[in-house]
Structure formats: C-alpha cells, structure tokens
Motif scaffolding. Sequence first.
Motif, short mmCIF file in Angstrom:
data_model
loop_
_atom_site.label_atom_id
_atom_site.label_comp_id
_atom_site.label_asym_id
_atom_site.label_seq_id
_atom_site.Cartn_x
_atom_site.Cartn_y
_atom_site.Cartn_z
N VAL A 81 -66.83 22.86 9.26
CA VAL A 81 -67.14 23.88 8.25
C VAL A 81 -67.91 25.04 8.86
N TRP A 82 -68.57 24.80 10.00
CA TRP A 82 -69.27 25.89 10.69
C TRP A 82 -68.39 26.53 11.77
N ASP A 83 -67.64 25.72 12.50
CA ASP A 83 -66.79 26.26 13.56
C ASP A 83 -65.66 27.11 12.99
N LEU A 84 -65.08 26.66 11.88
CA LEU A 84 -63.89 27.32 11.32
C LEU A 84 -64.20 27.98 9.98
N TRP A 115 -63.29 24.39 2.78
CA TRP A 115 -63.10 23.58 1.58
C TRP A 115 -62.11 22.45 1.83
N LEU A 116 -61.12 22.71 2.65
CA LEU A 116 -60.15 21.68 2.99
C LEU A 116 -60.84 20.51 3.70
N SER A 117 -61.73 20.83 4.63
CA SER A 117 -62.46 19.80 5.37
C SER A 117 -63.41 19.03 4.46
N ILE A 118 -64.11 19.75 3.59
CA ILE A 118 -65.07 19.11 2.69
C ILE A 118 -64.36 18.16 1.73
N ILE A 119 -63.29 18.64 1.11
CA ILE A 119 -62.56 17.81 0.14
C ILE A 119 -61.98 16.58 0.82
N LEU A 151 -62.86 15.02 3.76
CA LEU A 151 -63.84 14.05 4.26
C LEU A 151 -64.62 13.38 3.13
N PHE A 152 -64.93 14.13 2.08
CA PHE A 152 -65.68 13.52 0.98
C PHE A 152 -64.82 12.57 0.16
N SER A 153 -63.51 12.78 0.15
CA SER A 153 -62.63 11.81 -0.51
C SER A 153 -62.65 10.48 0.25
N VAL A 154 -62.65 10.56 1.59
CA VAL A 154 -62.75 9.34 2.41
C VAL A 154 -64.13 8.70 2.23
N LEU A 155 -65.18 9.51 2.22
CA LEU A 155 -66.54 8.98 2.04
C LEU A 155 -66.69 8.29 0.70
N ALA A 156 -66.20 8.92 -0.37
CA ALA A 156 -66.32 8.33 -1.71
C ALA A 156 -65.57 7.01 -1.79
N THR A 157 -64.40 6.95 -1.17
CA THR A 157 -63.62 5.70 -1.17
C THR A 157 -64.33 4.62 -0.38
N PHE A 158 -64.90 5.00 0.75
CA PHE A 158 -65.66 4.05 1.59
C PHE A 158 -66.84 3.46 0.82
N VAL A 159 -67.61 4.32 0.17
CA VAL A 159 -68.78 3.86 -0.60
C VAL A 159 -68.34 2.96 -1.75
N PHE A 160 -67.28 3.35 -2.44
CA PHE A 160 -66.78 2.52 -3.54
C PHE A 160 -66.38 1.13 -3.05
N CYS A 161 -65.62 1.07 -1.97
CA CYS A 161 -65.15 -0.22 -1.46
C CYS A 161 -66.30 -1.14 -1.08
N PRO A 212 -52.36 14.00 7.10
CA PRO A 212 -51.72 15.29 7.40
C PRO A 212 -52.71 16.45 7.47
N VAL A 213 -53.71 16.43 6.58
CA VAL A 213 -54.72 17.49 6.60
C VAL A 213 -55.53 17.43 7.89
N ARG A 214 -55.89 16.21 8.30
CA ARG A 214 -56.61 16.04 9.57
C ARG A 214 -55.81 16.59 10.74
N LEU A 215 -54.50 16.37 10.75
CA LEU A 215 -53.65 16.85 11.84
C LEU A 215 -53.54 18.37 11.82
N ILE A 216 -53.53 18.96 10.63
CA ILE A 216 -53.53 20.43 10.53
C ILE A 216 -54.81 20.99 11.13
#
Length: 280
Positions: free
Chosen positions: A261-264, A45-49, A51-61, A112-116
């Motif tokens: 999401v599959w590996d971890l 869920w951490l990965s999904i939230i 990456l999709f926050s970045v995707l949503a921002t990218f699409v909006f921009c 920070p989440v990506r680095l974790i």
Amino acid sequence: MQNEPEEKPEDMNDLRRVSNMINNYSVTCSEKADKRYLFKIKVVWLSIITLFSVLATFVFCVLWTILFKLEDATSTHCGYRTKNYLPTISTAVGNYPVQRFLWTLVIIAHSPVRLIVVGIYYQYYTSIIKPSLHWCVILLRFLTTVEVFSLVVLSIFTSSNNYSIHEKSFMTFICASELNMLISSILLKKGRITITVMTKLEVRSLKYKICFTAFNMISFAIAGYCFLRHNNYCESGVYTLFALFEYLVVLSNMAFHLTAVWDLSSVSLVLDDDLNLSYR
C-alpha cells in the motif's frame, strides 16, 4: 463610402462545414475521454481488501475451532496427558468442513489478485533497481509466484486428507516466503539506482519490511524449536507455544505483503473499453 464585400454562399457553407467538424470532434473526444476504462481501482484498496479477507477468514477458522473443537483439535500423539490450548493452523483451517471450505474458497479466490500484484511489483522493481541486479528481480517474481501456488496447494491438500503433499507444499511455501521477504528487504536497501530518491512512503515501507522479515524469521525459528520439543518430550503448553508462533509467522507474512500500500500507492488497475487489463 464603399460597400463592404458580401460573403459568398460558398464561403458560408465552408464555414458551417468547418464549424460542424470542430463541434463533432469536440463531442467525440469528450465521449471517448469518458470511456477510457470500464473499471478502475487503486492497487492500495485491492491489496487491503485481498489481505484482510484472508485475515478475517484465518481469525474465524481459529476462533471457531477453539470454541467448538478445541479438545479434538489440540490432541496429539502425546495423548490427553498434556494440556494444550491452541490448534495449529493446519488443523484449524483444514480438519473441519466449514473451516476447510471457507479457507480454500478465499485462498483460491484471492490468488489471481496476488498474481496481478506480483506483475505490478515486477515493473516497480525494474524501475528502481540497478540493471545489474535485475536477475534478483526475476528471482523475486519467481519466488512470489511459487509462494502463491504452494499456498493454494497446501490449502486444497490438507494435513488430514493428504499429509505428504501438504507437508511438501508447506515447506515450499515457507522457503519461498522467507527468501522473498529477505531478498526484497536487501534489494530495496542496497540495490536501488543511485539517482532514485526514496519517497517518505517508500522509506516507511522498507522500515516495516525489515521489521516484519526479522520478526517472521525469529517466530519461525521458535515455532520449529517448540514443535521438535513437543514431539520429543510431550510437555504441557509447548504445543500451544508452537501454534502461537505459527500464527505469528503467518500474520507477519501478511503484514509484509501489506506494505504494498506504500510502494504502489499511486498505481491503479484499469480495465479499458477493449477489456485489456493494465495498470497506470
């Protein structure tokens, strides 16, 4: 009949004391079990939230720029004689105040989440990759960290306010991400410890990693070709193709990282009573 021996008061007190100790111990253990952690979330869920926050921002921009700034965003050195229909990513996320603010905020917040996740992946790789190839695992950790930091830098220093830093950061990001995707795919395909057996989710993850890596590299090559052709010949539509394949490079990179999401799938991020952050 003989009378049964009476229990002495001392024995009764001892029994009560032992009983109280047992009860107290049980209550303490139960309370401690309930307080093992203050916060727990699945890495899935951490990965999904994230990456999709970045995707949503990218699409909006991109959409916001197309709707309100298309003519300005697609103008190049060729002038208005060549018609273009899509802005580049650098223009869409960095040239206008609203888009620049949102994009920079999300990129800095998600780092920070990506680095974790980079740290969790490091442990995952060391557990399944041959010891003789652990230097590759260290290299992957370095490349992914460079990828995250270069993305932050190129987002802060946009092409419009500091082209030199933006350009160098972009090239660093591309090199780190391409190498990371390529080495990860090869390492998981050829470098696993013989005794380890891939789960169905790991098989699926590797399959998509290879597909996204190939797609990413092809898209980058086509984008580079279109960029050079546009600069040399100023043909209508070529700049649009460059922007389109640039989008595909970024989207395939996001999709590659989403295979976490599959590996971890069984890993959780935990914050315990002592505010120690760990994963299990």
